[in-house]
Each structure stands twice: as C-alpha cells, then as structure tokens.
Design an enzyme around this catalytic site. Sequence first.
Site, PDB file in Angstrom:
ATOM      1  N   THR A 287       0.639  -1.226  -0.003  1.00  0.00           N
ATOM      2  CA  THR A 287      -0.040   0.020   0.049  1.00  0.00           C
ATOM      3  C   THR A 287       0.865   1.258   0.031  1.00  0.00           C
ATOM      4  OG1 THR A 287      -1.508   1.312   1.303  1.00  0.00           O
ATOM      5  CG2 THR A 287      -0.051  -0.193   2.513  1.00  0.00           C
TER       6      THR A 287
ATOM      7  N   TYR B  12      -2.165   0.413  10.751  1.00  0.00           N
ATOM      8  CA  TYR B  12      -2.264  -0.265   9.473  1.00  0.00           C
ATOM      9  C   TYR B  12      -1.003  -0.258   8.674  1.00  0.00           C
ATOM     10  CZ  TYR B  12      -3.775  -0.864   4.622  1.00  0.00           C
ATOM     11  OH  TYR B  12      -3.989  -1.224   3.286  1.00  0.00           O
TER      12      TYR B  12
ATOM     13  N   LYS C  39       1.271  -3.379   7.358  1.00  0.00           N
ATOM     14  CA  LYS C  39       1.671  -3.399   6.000  1.00  0.00           C
ATOM     15  C   LYS C  39       3.204  -3.529   5.604  1.00  0.00           C
ATOM     16  CE  LYS C  39      -2.323  -4.057   3.794  1.00  0.00           C
ATOM     17  NZ  LYS C  39      -2.385  -5.422   2.756  1.00  0.00           N
TER      18      LYS C  39
ATOM     19  N   GLU D  77       0.117   3.599   1.682  1.00  0.00           N
ATOM     20  CA  GLU D  77       0.308   4.152   3.214  1.00  0.00           C
ATOM     21  C   GLU D  77       1.747   3.762   3.674  1.00  0.00           C
ATOM     22  OE1 GLU D  77      -1.773   5.721   5.066  1.00  0.00           O
ATOM     23  OE2 GLU D  77      -3.485   5.899   3.637  1.00  0.00           O
TER      24      GLU D  77
END
Length: 238
Positions: A134, A158, A162, A136
């Site tokens: 991701t 999160y 990840k 992110e």
Amino acid sequence: MPQKVALITGVTGQDGAYLAGFLLGKDYVVHGIKRRTSLFNTDRIDHLYQDPHISNRRFILHHGDMTDSSSLVHITQQVQPDEIYNLAAQSHVAVSFEEPEYTANADALGALRLLEAIRILDLKDKTRFYQASTSELYGLARESPQTEKTPFYPRSPYAVAKLYSHWITVNYREAYGLFACNGILFNHESPNRGETFVTRKITRALARISLGLQDCLYLGNLEARRDWGHARDYVEAQ
C-alpha cells in the site's frame, strides 16, 4: 493444458471480487477465503457464486481467517494453488488506531502465515505469491510523486502492519527463493468500495442530501491528498 488455480484471500472485498471475476474470465479455477460471520457478507461476489452441489465448479469458497494458521495451511494444502493473492486485511486506517493489535495480527502476521504455508507444504516451486502492499507505507512522504526508492514512513498501525508484510514478502523471496512480490497500490475506488471509505461516504451523502434525507456531511482531514484509480484496473495489474 490444465487450468490454473488461484487462491484469493479477502475475496469478498472490493479487489477480491474484481480479481475473482477477472481470473474466471481467463479460465482460472478460483478459490476464495472468507471469514465466518453471522451476517452474509458476499454481496460483491454473489454474481459469481456457484452451488457446491454442481460439478466442475470454477469458483469455490472456503471458511478461514488470516489470524488462524491451521485454516490457512489446510486450505492451501487442499487447493494446491498456482497463485495466491493476499488481499485480506483490516484496511481501515482510522480503525487501526482503535484495534492496533488485531490489525497487526491480520495484516502483518497474516501474510507471514501464508508464506509459511507455502514453505511448509513445499510449494515454493509451484505457487506464486502476491502481497497487496500500500501507498500508506510512504505516510509522511519525503518526495512527490513517490517511487519504489522513496523511504517508507508509515503513520498508522495499519501502515506499520503493512510494512511488515511488505518486507517479510521480500525476505521470503530472498531467503527461500519463492516467487513472491508486492504491489504498492495507491488508492483505488469503485462502486464496490465500502460505505465507510471517503468516496462512497461523499457520494452517498450527496444523494441523501439531494433527497432531503441528510443535511450535512462530516469529513476528517481535509488536507489529505491521494492519487486515485479504478479498482478494476488495479486488479489487472495484480
């Protein structure tokens, strides 16, 4: 030539549903993992569903959980997949602050459990593994636009979870010779996006306001910037 077999975690999600349909269109046999819940959560894949009693099914669902190693090993052993797409995650950034331990267990250790299943079952020369990474990971981005060489700076539980799944995928590729890769996906949306995500939140509120059912829309950080694409295109890249 025998049909390819794919195993998709998170098959009931936005990407999982599009990917399952895409692979079925390529004549794959597609197996999906879904969590057991008291409510039906298969709306996105109901059009793909095939009754378990018919023969020669090409879309098969299994109950499993990313936090349960035994279920993942058992399903992988049963399916003997040519390709695994790990799309399952607790993917809501805000919720990850409220449930950081569960997010780490599902998103970080979940990827490890799948990689270990491939290794333990001696499928490393058969099974290709795709990890849904991701954007992110970049978080407080040092440059714009980002590249694969931009330093990671995760800013949520999160994103940190990840980041672990990203690097453990790299590690298993280099340590064990697995075909294992990451796709660093930026935001991708569709009509199948969950209603708590910002695109659906805005479009639903717009419709409700126009119908007089709602007066106001509340949003969080108005300074956030994202690059968006369509999920159907992203699963093709996967």
